[in-house]
Design a protein around this motif. Structure first.
Motif, PDB file in Angstrom:
ATOM      1  N   UNK A 187       4.180  -0.493  -3.542  1.00  0.00           N
ATOM      2  CA  UNK A 187       2.940  -0.069  -3.716  1.00  0.00           C
ATOM      3  C   UNK A 187       3.075   0.838  -5.327  1.00  0.00           C
TER       4      UNK A 187
ATOM      5  N   UNK B 155       2.756  11.490   5.768  1.00  0.00           N
ATOM      6  CA  UNK B 155       1.351  11.113   6.574  1.00  0.00           C
ATOM      7  C   UNK B 155       2.145  10.847   8.389  1.00  0.00           C
TER       8      UNK B 155
ATOM      9  N   UNK C  61      -3.808   5.820   6.868  1.00  0.00           N
ATOM     10  CA  UNK C  61      -2.538   5.347   6.348  1.00  0.00           C
ATOM     11  C   UNK C  61      -2.551   4.358   6.699  1.00  0.00           C
TER      12      UNK C  61
ATOM     13  N   UNK D 163       6.012  10.216  -2.953  1.00  0.00           N
ATOM     14  CA  UNK D 163       7.105   9.326  -1.970  1.00  0.00           C
ATOM     15  C   UNK D 163       8.095   9.703  -2.433  1.00  0.00           C
TER      16      UNK D 163
ATOM     17  N   UNK E 257       0.899  -1.311  -0.231  1.00  0.00           N
ATOM     18  CA  UNK E 257      -0.137   0.209   0.209  1.00  0.00           C
ATOM     19  C   UNK E 257       0.379   1.269   0.125  1.00  0.00           C
ATOM     20  N   UNK E 258       0.386   2.242  -0.559  1.00  0.00           N
ATOM     21  CA  UNK E 258       1.180   3.287  -0.806  1.00  0.00           C
ATOM     22  C   UNK E 258       1.060   4.065   0.251  1.00  0.00           C
ATOM     23  N   UNK E 259       2.397   4.250   1.275  1.00  0.00           N
ATOM     24  CA  UNK E 259       2.179   5.064   3.085  1.00  0.00           C
ATOM     25  C   UNK E 259       1.723   6.375   2.530  1.00  0.00           C
ATOM     26  N   UNK E 260       1.531   7.110   1.128  1.00  0.00           N
ATOM     27  CA  UNK E 260       1.389   8.926   1.052  1.00  0.00           C
ATOM     28  C   UNK E 260      -0.341   8.496   1.127  1.00  0.00           C
ATOM     29  N   UNK E 261      -0.818   8.128   0.752  1.00  0.00           N
ATOM     30  CA  UNK E 261      -2.203   8.275   0.523  1.00  0.00           C
ATOM     31  C   UNK E 261      -3.294   7.444   1.364  1.00  0.00           C
TER      32      UNK E 261
ATOM     33  N   UNK F 236       3.900  16.308   3.291  1.00  0.00           N
ATOM     34  CA  UNK F 236       3.579  14.984   2.378  1.00  0.00           C
ATOM     35  C   UNK F 236       3.830  13.742   2.739  1.00  0.00           C
TER      36      UNK F 236
END
Lengths: 327, 334
Positions: free
Chosen positions: B233, B330, A150, B255, A102-106, B328
């Motif tokens: 990801x 989280x 997140x 990222x 999973x993308x950590x930023x979304x 940027x």
């Protein structure tokens, strides 16, 4: 017509030491609603074959096949854009490491609604109710409160559930699960497998389960493909395979299960899967095979009765010792 | 978010005292003092020298001078220039917009070209495009600023006659300073062609000052993207059927930006240091030139105040970077 038809799929990687054949003439045919397990040790090309089907291999890979079609569409002649319209919608795939997949930023809502917006159009936000419904479906408690979470706030099992929600969002006809439980706790493993089978039944989708866990195979699959060093060595129904393995490798895999250990040590298969530089002449399994004879060391075997072996193990009559132990 | 901001702000307190100490010590460590420099080759009698030093308060022990300096600074008084007799802060903020304008343009130049170049190099890894971009960026990084500036002047100003050599605006125009930013002021004024002239004057200094940050940003973006592109990801994003553009510019870049933003923040300090050279080459009337002049004339208060204010700029930018970081990534705020 079968949902998925793969004939003689071969994948080669260009490396510094020449080309490496990771998948060697693999064939697979699937109907809607089938559950097929692909088993084999690490390095046997299980994931690579499925990644080739998804079109997710890096540019160093060369993919050839006599036939690779899905739902009547030829995947080999398709351009990347046409393939992207299928990937994530009709064929989707979940991976081994949920925490890094999973993308950590979304947040969760973004990542799930994105795939819906991609394939059905419209604004991401408009899919919020659908995302909640999906999260409920994969067994996430209080899904409304998880929408803005997140990935780093989720446990491994939770992340894998989110991955599954994301990949079944468009109700795919085929779901490929690449060792979906390997990175998870044993208690969570069973839950995730149960969930996958449940979803498979509810949606009537076909499921390909890549695993090296024979117990998982016995519990879930209808049909099993055993892969060794990129080759399919045996393909048959799960009951037949457990009752009466025909390939020495399959037999060795089954007897390596802890349930069969008669002494204090497990029945491990000696040696490792051959790599690029130590490929044996003849049958690829011969150096590790307890039944190997001269012919095995000289000539590669041809497939007969679904078994890639010069001397397939004999058909047994009436014995079902393996299944008894497992099931 | 507020707590995060407050914590970052607290960190700046010791940094502030460190900067005052370094600035104070550095200028006094240089041989000579303001009186000697003012007197020049004629020299000054020891009695008169002592008298003048006492008048300026420079005869007291160093620790006393430092404490009274810090006390003044805390009250917002940066002192008065020994040469021009004007408040240091006033002089600084008169010249600062020129430097800020140049620095902002140079940074925009570096970011707008550097990030896409880094992305392209990462996506086309190993190809001629990648090698070309990386060689150019290495060359840009290794180029001494003064030499690069002179080369550009020879080519664009002398040979091609495209750009002016020095200053911020042609002598033909007179623009009322409203914001101090020439691009904005020239737009506000009625003078026709003033904006174009201001733009022309900015081109070469921007390129010269922006080259090193551009090279660093391009290289950092490339390596950050390469790392991110091999993450699981990104494979997931591809498995969703997203277009390559979306995979790269949304899933991967977001990222990768975490490291790139840090680098951009660090480059601001490099930029202000480079501004001193660039302003000298192009006779740009900014704080770079002013601070060099102040050092040469041992204008203690101007140097101390100038360095402190420049350091404050760097600190503010780094604070902004830290906040951006939280936006940027989280994992930082939550």
């Amino acid at each position: 017509m079968a949902l998925l038809e793969i004939t003689n799929l071969t994948v080669e990687f260009a490396t510094a030491h020449g080309s490496l054949r990771a998948v060697d003439r693999v064939s697979l045919s699937l109907d809607a609603g089938d559950i097929v397990a692909i088993v084999g040790e690490s390095g046997s090309g299980k994931s690579v074959a499925m990644l080739a089907l998804m079109g997710l291999l890096p540019w160093t890979a060369t993919i050839t096949a006599d036939r690779m079609s899905f739902d009547g569409k030829d995947l080999l002649t398709m351009n990347p854009k046409q393939r992207r319209a299928i990937i994530g919608k009709d064929i989707s795939m979940i991976f081994q490491e949920p925490m890094t997949s999973l993308n950590p930023c979304f947040n969760v809502e973004y990542q799930i609604s994105e795939v819906l917006a991609q394939h059905f159009g419209g604004k991401r936000r408009s899919y919020k109710p659908r995302v909640i419904e999906l999260l409920k479906k994969v067994g996430i408690p209080a899904p409304e409160t998880r929408l803005k979470a997140y990935p780093h706030q989720l446990s491994g099992g939770m992340s894998q559930r989110v991955m599954i929600a994301m990949m079944i969002a468009c109700e795919p006809k085929l779901l490929i699960a690449d060792e979906p439980t390997t990175a998870l706790d044993v208690t969570i493993q069973a839950q995730i497998l149960e969930l996958l089978v449940e979803l498979q039944k509810a949606n009537g989708m076909a499921l390909v389960l890549i695993t090296h866990d024979m117990a998982v195979v016995a519990e879930t699959a209808d049909r099993v493909v055993v892969q060794y060093a990129g080759q399919q060595v045996e393909q048959r129904s799960v009951i037949e395979l457990f009752n009466n393995p025909r390939h020495p490798y399959t037999e060795a895999l089954l007897s390596a299960l802890p349930e069969y250990a008669k002494e204090k040590t497990l029945n491990a298969i000696p040696g490792v899967v051959p790599g690029q530089l130590d490929r044996p002449v003849g049958c690829l399994f011969n150096p590790r095979c307890e039944y190997a004879q001269d012919l095995c060391r000289q000539q590669p075997p041809q497939k007969s009765e679904g078994v890639l072996c010069h001397y397939p193990l004999p058909l047994k009559a009436g014995s079902n010792s393996h299944t008894e132990v497992i099931l | 978010m507020f707590k995060f901001f407050f914590k970052r702000l607290l960190v700046l307190v010791p940094v502030f005292f460190g900067v005052t100490l370094v600035a104070f010590g550095f200028i006094r460590a240089l041989p000579g003092d303001p009186i000697e420099v003012l007197a020049g080759e004629r020299g000054v009698s020891p009695e008169r020298h002592a008298e003048l030093m006492a008048q300026l308060g420079l005869d007291k022990p160093l620790w006393q001078q430092y404490l009274s300096y810090v006390g003044d600074v805390l009250q917002g008084d940066l002192g008065t220039s020994l040469i021009t007799n004007r408040p240091v802060a006033e002089e600084f903020f008169e010249l600062f917009p020129a430097t800020a304008e140049l620095a902002i343009c140079a940074m925009l130049f570096a970011i707008i070209i550097g990030i896409p170049a880094g992305i392209v190099a990462a996506v086309k890894r190993g190809t001629l495009v990648d090698q070309g971009i990386m060689s150019l960026s290495l060359a840009g990084y290794s180029m001494p600023i003064f030499w690069w500036g002179l080369l550009l002047i020879i080519l664009f100003s002398n040979t091609l006659n495209l750009t002016p050599v020095s200053g911020r605006l042609s002598f033909l125009f007179e623009v009322e300073p409203v914001t101090g930013f020439m691009l904005i002021d020239s737009l506000l004024s009625d003078e026709k062609g003033a904006f174009k002239s201001a733009l022309h004057h900015l081109v070469l200094p921007t390129i010269v000052l922006g080259t090193i940050p551009l090279a660093v940003i391009a290289r950092q973006t490339r390596s950050a993207m390469l790392e991110v592109l091999s993450e699981d990801y990104v494979r997931t994003a591809k498995a969703k059927g997203l277009s390559p553009l979306r995979v790269i510019s949304v899933h991967a870049l977001r990222n990768a930006m975490i490291t790139v933003v840090t680098v951009i923040g660090l480059q601001v300090a490099v930029l202000l240091a480079g501004a001193i050279l660039t302003e000298t080459i192009f006779s740009w009337p900014g704080i770079g030139k002013w601070i060099i002049f102040s050092v040469f004339s041992r204008d203690y208060y101007a140097v101390q105040g100038g360095l402190l204010l420049i350091a404050a700029c760097v600190m503010v930018v780094n604070l902004i970077v830290d906040l951006l970081y939280g936006l940027i990534n989280p994992r930082i705020v939550h």
